[in-house]
Design a protein around this motif. Structure first.
Motif, mmCIF file in Angstrom:
data_model
loop_
_atom_site.group_PDB
_atom_site.id
_atom_site.type_symbol
_atom_site.label_atom_id
_atom_site.label_comp_id
_atom_site.label_asym_id
_atom_site.label_seq_id
_atom_site.Cartn_x
_atom_site.Cartn_y
_atom_site.Cartn_z
ATOM 1 N N GLN A 172 0.822 -1.212 0.000
ATOM 2 C CA GLN A 172 0.000 0.000 0.000
ATOM 3 C C GLN A 172 0.854 1.259 0.000
ATOM 4 N N LEU A 173 2.041 1.174 0.618
ATOM 5 C CA LEU A 173 2.920 2.346 0.707
ATOM 6 C C LEU A 173 3.843 2.478 -0.497
ATOM 7 N N HIS A 174 3.713 1.564 -1.464
ATOM 8 C CA HIS A 174 4.584 1.574 -2.651
ATOM 9 C C HIS A 174 6.059 1.595 -2.228
ATOM 10 N N ALA A 175 6.411 0.650 -1.349
ATOM 11 C CA ALA A 175 7.755 0.597 -0.789
ATOM 12 C C ALA A 175 8.790 0.278 -1.854
ATOM 13 N N GLY A 176 10.021 0.763 -1.622
ATOM 14 C CA GLY A 176 11.117 0.519 -2.547
ATOM 15 C C GLY A 176 11.610 -0.928 -2.474
#
Length: 360
Positions: free
Chosen positions: A37-41
């Motif tokens: 959901q946080l578009h993590a790296g």
């Protein structure tokens, strides 16, 4: 002894390894739902993969090869808690996944090391969480979505059940070991009969039962005639074998409610509940005949042996357990004095000769 202790420590390491493998694997699901959901790296996904898939095996290798496996495993558990703090901060305190990680790790720490390990782990977890939160810019998004809820369900439903199963198995093992220790504390190692202390407890119980209900009971004291000479002639191993044979003879010749015991050396005792003097004398005579007719063998040699027995019934002549025991002991002494290989019963107060039986 050191080898046995290490094996026990390694069993603990294996148990924690299995729990860590399951717990971190299931715990990665709610973390992954938040990272998605946080578009993590990519580096966060790599860190999650390492923590969930590689770390359990590395932790097992560190602990299993360490000189002190349990201490090393406790360090690993504290590291697990620290990583939990990292993920709580990186998930920006998403409420349900964060609470789930903290709660499950707390359960695991208590199970593995009690409150001391839990408090140490929580302190480090909080410190690492705050440091990571600071590095991440104090970002805060506590709202959990349905995706987060669904990702938490496997861990909520599987891990507590598995942890409870492990703890239940351990509790059963402890209960079994306690039963074995209790049995060992009551049993003579050589003969398998009750040891002196347990046998005397049984005598005390029968004495109290007589005091309350006037129920009959009897004692038989016996020993092997010339046991020292048997040891000297045939060796102590033969003497030990003979005592074992005598114990088996007693178990074969008595009722289930009777309690034979080894009082020390070649001296044995029998408690006979619900038995009067006449019946007890008959039991003693049967045991004497069994011993006389048995022919144990050692190194191809038959070992002739006999026993002498003294019988005493509970009654007014004995004012306490010690008095009851003395009556049986005096009867045994008379059996020895009258030529051995015989049964003598305690002499009644003011009575004449003691009843005795001897071989024809």
């Amino acid at each position: 002894m050191a080898k046995a202790a290490r094996e026990g420590h390694l069993r603990f390491v294996v148990r924690v390894y299995r729990l860590r493998l399951l717990g971190l694997g299931l715990g990665a699901l709610p973390v992954a739902s938040v990272l998605y959901q946080l578009h993590a790296g990519w580096w966060l996904w790599a860190l999650l993969a390492f923590n969930a898939l590689a770390w359990p095996h590395l932790a097992y290798l560190f602990a299993s090869r360490a000189a002190r496996p349990i201490e090393t495993e406790h360090v690993n558990l504290v590291f697990d808690a620290a990583m939990g703090g990292v993920w709580v901060a990186l998930m920006q305190f998403n409420m349900l996944p964060s609470a789930l990680l903290v709660a499950m790790m707390a359960m695991d720490r208590i199970s593995a090391g009690g409150w001391r390990l839990l408090l140490k782990s929580l302190a480090l977890q909080a410190a690492v969480c705050l440091a990571t939160w600071w590095l991440d810019g104090f970002r805060y998004q506590p709202v959990s979505t349905m995706l987060n809820v669904a990702a938490c369900l496997p861990m909520l439903m599987i891990y507590p059940v598995w942890l409870s199963t492990v703890n239940f198995t351990l509790a059963q093992r402890v209960r079994q070991q306690n039963r074995q220790l209790d049995q060992l504390s009551r049993t003579d190692a050589l003969t398998g009969l009750s040891n002196r202390s347990h046998w005397l407890e049984t005598v005390g119980v029968e004495w109290l039962r007589y005091q309350r209900n006037q129920r009959p009971a009897a004692l038989i004291l016996l020993d092997v005639d010339g046991f020292k000479q048997i040891n000297d002639r045939y060796g102590h191993a033969a003497g030990d074998q003979l005592l074992g044979d005598l114990a088996r003879l007693l178990q074969r010749g008595l009722r289930d409610v009777d309690t034979p015991g080894r009082l020390g050396g070649d001296e044995f005792g029998i408690v006979l509940p619900e038995t009067d003097l006449e019946r007890a004398s008959a039991v003693a005579e049967r045991i004497r005949l069994l011993a006389e007719n048995s022919r144990p063998e050692r190194a191809g040699q038959h070992i002739p042996w006999t026993i002498s027995l003294g019988v005493a019934a509970v009654g007014e002549e004995a004012h306490d357990v010690g008095g009851w025991m003395r009556q049986a002991d005096l009867a045994l002494y008379r059996a020895k004095a009258q030529g051995r290989n015989r049964v003598c019963v305690a002499q009644a107060r003011g009575g004449g000769s003691p009843v005795a039986s001897a071989p024809a």
